[in-house]
Design a protein around this motif. Structure first.
Motif, PDB file in Angstrom:
ATOM      1  N   HIS A 141       0.812  -1.216   0.000  1.00 41.24           N
ATOM      2  CA  HIS A 141       0.000   0.000   0.000  1.00 41.24           C
ATOM      3  C   HIS A 141       0.844   1.263   0.000  1.00 41.24           C
ATOM      4  CE1 HIS A 141      -4.454  -0.585   0.839  1.00 41.24           C
ATOM      5  NE2 HIS A 141      -4.006  -1.687   0.317  1.00 41.24           N
ATOM      6  N   LYS A 164       6.688   9.027   4.776  1.00 38.05           N
ATOM      7  CA  LYS A 164       5.457   9.400   4.069  1.00 38.05           C
ATOM      8  C   LYS A 164       5.720   9.812   2.640  1.00 38.05           C
ATOM      9  CE  LYS A 164       2.560  11.023   7.796  1.00 38.05           C
ATOM     10  NZ  LYS A 164       1.847  12.205   8.244  1.00 38.05           N
ATOM     11  N   LEU A 180       4.405   8.230  -0.271  1.00 42.40           N
ATOM     12  CA  LEU A 180       4.258   7.266  -1.357  1.00 42.40           C
ATOM     13  C   LEU A 180       2.798   7.108  -1.736  1.00 42.40           C
ATOM     14  CD1 LEU A 180       6.898   6.181   0.371  1.00 42.40           C
ATOM     15  CD2 LEU A 180       6.761   4.441  -1.375  1.00 42.40           C
ATOM     16  N   ALA A 181       2.554   6.761  -2.991  1.00 42.00           N
ATOM     17  CA  ALA A 181       1.178   6.583  -3.452  1.00 42.00           C
ATOM     18  C   ALA A 181       0.887   5.129  -3.807  1.00 42.00           C
ATOM     19  CB  ALA A 181       0.908   7.466  -4.656  1.00 42.00           C
ATOM     20  N   GLY A 182       1.894   4.371  -4.197  1.00 38.59           N
ATOM     21  CA  GLY A 182       1.648   3.000  -4.619  1.00 38.59           C
ATOM     22  C   GLY A 182       2.609   2.030  -3.978  1.00 38.59           C
ATOM     23  N   VAL A 220      -3.077   4.471  -4.066  1.00 37.44           N
ATOM     24  CA  VAL A 220      -4.054   4.427  -2.978  1.00 37.44           C
ATOM     25  C   VAL A 220      -4.295   5.855  -2.527  1.00 37.44           C
ATOM     26  CG1 VAL A 220      -4.596   3.439  -0.742  1.00 37.44           C
ATOM     27  CG2 VAL A 220      -3.008   2.268  -2.218  1.00 37.44           C
ATOM     28  N   LYS A 240      -4.584   8.453   0.012  1.00 34.20           N
ATOM     29  CA  LYS A 240      -4.224   8.585   1.421  1.00 34.20           C
ATOM     30  C   LYS A 240      -4.748   9.915   1.897  1.00 34.20           C
ATOM     31  CE  LYS A 240      -0.414   5.472   1.408  1.00 34.20           C
ATOM     32  NZ  LYS A 240       1.022   5.299   1.373  1.00 34.20           N
ATOM     33  N   GLU A 293      -2.958  13.160   3.688  1.00 35.65           N
ATOM     34  CA  GLU A 293      -1.574  13.215   3.230  1.00 35.65           C
ATOM     35  C   GLU A 293      -1.563  13.733   1.792  1.00 35.65           C
ATOM     36  OE1 GLU A 293       0.569   9.603   4.111  1.00 35.65           O
ATOM     37  OE2 GLU A 293       1.945  10.061   2.476  1.00 35.65           O
ATOM     38  N   MET A 294      -2.480  13.186   0.978  1.00 38.36           N
ATOM     39  CA  MET A 294      -2.527  13.595  -0.428  1.00 38.36           C
ATOM     40  C   MET A 294      -3.384  14.835  -0.622  1.00 38.36           C
ATOM     41  SD  MET A 294      -2.946  10.137  -2.475  1.00 38.36           S
ATOM     42  CE  MET A 294      -1.607   9.011  -2.691  1.00 38.36           C
TER      43      MET A 294
END
Lengths: 376, 358
Positions: A246, A264, A266-268, B343, B345, B348-349
């Protein structure tokens, strides 16, 4: 042209589209090293390793069962070698022995040692089915570890390939007396000890100690609720960095197995993770097509590079990542020259004069301070 | 007494101006604005005095300090009315000025929105990029885009669907050609997928519901992924849409994909495009639109007609709903062991409101 570029690069990344990418953090540039007209998914890079200790040769293992040699001096692929059939599955690990023999391991568990130019492997051994990763002990290079799904950790001595030196026992049943399956996704040898740390698809981190009679993990820690896919030991060797599907990365302390902090941004899912051998930096790459470099000290994101394809594996140079090669060399040369000049002039200087110099400096400092105060 | 109230109202005014216009203008108008303000304040005071015997307010007065609730409410309403009046006057004045200036009037300012202030996304796809083109050309959808496969969609729901969800599925099946609605029968999705593969389905669509309202959608491309998970909101079925046209025909609709610019957006756009057959039947004059705005994907289904050479009429056929991407997973549905490409988040995003993912 290409050799200039490849010398700059300090981070190497293999992508799913079969492109080898080099990144220079100092120049903030990324280069593709491949023939862009002949892109194909068969060339997908699955494993990367250094071919020699001087880090001038890069070995690239692709899905179709070939290992290509990339020279960072020339900036081009110099050699292609066929190591096993594509039917053996993708490479799960590549390693080079001290006498420049090549070790490959496929997904179906065939571990082979290739020497010189011969097309037949010197030694071949079966590490069981569904191997997810093969890693080499950086100190004792004859030792490699393998592990995979329903295939516990095994440590092999390549000089005695008949039997593994160590193989893990099944995990103890859980509190409902149910079997707990093995699923080793990645492992690393802890320096200055025999211990091996693994991360599993069931979000556990295990530490095995082959020197003790216990064949079950001596330490078990858990992180998150998703499969851990990659792992890397920090330079100090007492913390391990793990990443999951994740896109969560955490640092775990190996003394007590506690989470020390999360990284912190990361997206994938994470596919490749490596800590720098001397600096407190960790580089990660994965399905979100970004290369990210975090600092391990304050856990802040230092660099983020978009690389256009999904990334499979990562390799860091052992030199300072953020220094450019040219700059570093020039700087070192300059320093040497300066040193020489200094030493030439300083030959006859005696201690007394040094003291005097110090005394001279000190009053100056004081006067500066005074000035500052005056300004205030 | 005038002086006491001015600072408060002035404060509010100046704040408003800052938010709405760049500073230069506000400076030029502030003088007059304040004057007006004061005049009106006087009027307010007068009214107040009429309504009650003259009482002296403390030097710093604000409406919230009035302790009587009714009174406070009344005062507040008055205050608001005044403000609105001022605003209208100002607007009128500006308009007059513009008209007086005629052609010389300064060009109208473009309003600032979080979309046109968007933070640049480095993954924005450049159509000439070879590497991205190759990546897209060889991905899981390439078989569809090369015309090798025809879409065939299985629509199912979570267990025991109720009310709106059932109707929503039925209506989706009328929009997507070659779609079949099946009852879930309590089957696990991982068991459904091999059966779908055996029957040559190219999509599995699962509508999830919560308290009879559809709230989630899993869209899984077969045979080898990817799988996207969306949040579904504001579903309006055909019956609830005003001025809708007659039920859609079975012609293949045209598909419009708007604003899918980033690499992730492209993947999602391709995912939607591959739901519909590649050759639209223009006789049907039907369009399915996926419009992305601020990461929300709005779905609309229309019928159009060319009234003459310049005018086009459209008629909504429904249903309409909004999607928001939660995650994109590589491979077919496997929420436990699957690898996620992206994903969402939260916190955070979406910490930066001007950053968009699609």
């Amino acid at each position: 042209m290409m050799e200039d570029r490849s010398r700059l690069c300090s981070v190497w990344v293999g992508s799913e589209t079969g492109i080898l990418k080099g990144i220079s953090l100092y120049h903030k540039q990324a280069f593709n090293f491949c023939n862009t007209t002949h892109l194909s998914r068969d060339q997908e890079v699955r494993a990367l390793c250094w071919g020699d200790p001087a880090e001038t040769e890069l070995l690239v293992g692709s899905v179709d069962g070939t290992v290509k040699t990339f020279s960072t001096e020339k900036g081009a692929f110099t050699e292609t070698r066929r190591c096993g059939d594509p039917a053996d599955g993708c490479f799960t690990g590549l390693a080079v022995l001290s006498d420049s023999a090549l070790v490959t391991c496929g997904e179906c568990g065939t571990l082979r040692v290739w020497r010189d130019e011969s097309s037949e492997p010197v030694t071949e051994l079966d590490a069981g089915k569904n191997v997810c990763r093969m890693r080499q002990n950086p100190v004792d290079r004859q030792k490699v570890a393998t592990g995979g799904k329903d295939n516990g950790l095994k440590i092999w001595d390549l000089e005695k390939p008949e039997k593994p030196v160590f193989f893990a026992k099944n995990l103890r049943d859980d509190w409902l007396d149910l079997r707990r399956p093995h699923w080793v996704r990645d492992m690393a040898f802890i320096p200055d000890s025999d211990k091996v740390v693994t991360c599993t698809g069931h979000h556990q981190v295990h530490v095995y100690d082959p020197s003790s009679p216990q064949r079950r993990p001596v330490l078990e820690a858990e992180y998150g609720e998703y499969p851990l896919t990659a792992l890397s030991l920090s330079a100090a060797g007492n913390t391990v960095v793990v990443g999951n599907t994740h896109g969560q990365i955490a640092m775990l302390d190996l003394r007590k197995g506690l989470v020390r902090g999360c990284l912190k941004g990361l997206a994938g899912g994470v596919r490749g993770l490596q800590c720098h051998p001397s600096q407190p930096l960790v580089a990660s790459c994965g399905l979100d097509r970004f290369l990210r470099i975090h600092s391990l000290e304050d856990r802040k994101l230092q660099h983020k590079v978009y690389l256009k394809s999904r990334l499979n594996c990562i390799l860091l140079a052992s030199r300072d990542l953020e220094a450019g090669v040219g700059a570093a060399e020039q700087a070192s040369q300059e320093v040497k020259e300066e040193d020489d000049d200094l030493w030439d002039t300083m030959e006859h200087v005696q201690d007394v004069e040094k003291r005097k110099a110090k005394e001279e400096e000190e009053p100056q400092k004081k006067s500066k301070k005074k000035r500052k105060k005056g300004q205030d | 007494m005038d002086i006491t109230e001015v600072p408060v109202s002035q404060d509010i005014k100046s704040k408003k101006k800052k938010t709405k216009k760049p500073k230069k203008k506000s400076v030029s108008q502030e003088g007059s604005g304040v004057e007006e303000n004061q005049v009106e304040e006087n009027q307010v005071e007068e009214k107040m005095e009429k309504s009650e015997s003259a009482t002296a307010f403390p030097p710093t007065f604000s409406v919230s300090e009035i302790k009587n609730k009714q009174r406070r409410h009344l005062m507040f309403m008055k205050f608001k009315q005044e403000k609105r009046k001022q605003k209208l006057q100002l607007k009128k004045k500006k308009k007059k000025e513009r008209e007086a200036l005629g052609d010389k009037a300064p060009p109208k300012e473009i309003p600032k929105t979080i979309e046109n202030q968007r933070v640049y996304d480095e993954t924005t796809v450049d159509p000439e990029d070879e590497e991205v083109a190759f990546d897209e050309g060889t991905d899981e959808f390439s078989a569809y885009f090369n015309g090798l496969t025809n879409p065939k969609v299985l629509i199912t729901t979570s267990d025991r669907p109720r009310g709106r969800t059932v109707r929503f599925c039925e209506q989706l099946a009328t929009i997507i050609p070659n779609a079949y609605v099946y009852y879930r029968r309590g089957l696990a999705l991982k068991k459904v997928i091999p059966q779908c593969n055996a029957r040559n389905f190219t999509y599995l669509m699962v509508i999830n519901e919560d308290r009879k309202v559809p709230n989630g959608m899993v869209l899984c491309h077969l045979p080898d992924g990817p799988t996207a998970h969306f949040k579904v909101s504001s579903v309006r079925l055909r019956k609830e849409i005003k001025r809708r046209g007659k039920d859609p025909t079975e012609h293949h609709p045209e598909v419009i994909l708007n604003n899918f610019t980033t690499r992730l957006g492209h993947s999602i756009g391709r995912l939607f495009a591959a739901l519909f057959p590649q050759d639209p039947q223009f006789v049907g004059r039907q369009v399915a639109t996926f419009h992305n705005q601020r990461d929300f994907i709005f779905f609309r289904f229309h019928r159009y007609i060319f009234k003459n050479e310049k005018k086009v009429g459209i008629q909504e056929l429904g249903p309409r709903f909004t999607l928001k991407l939660r995650s994109l997973q590589k491979g077919t549905f496997d929420s436990k062991f699957g690898e996620y490409e992206w994903v969402l988040k939260r916190h955070e995003m979406d910490a930066c409101r001007r950053k968009f993912q699609l």
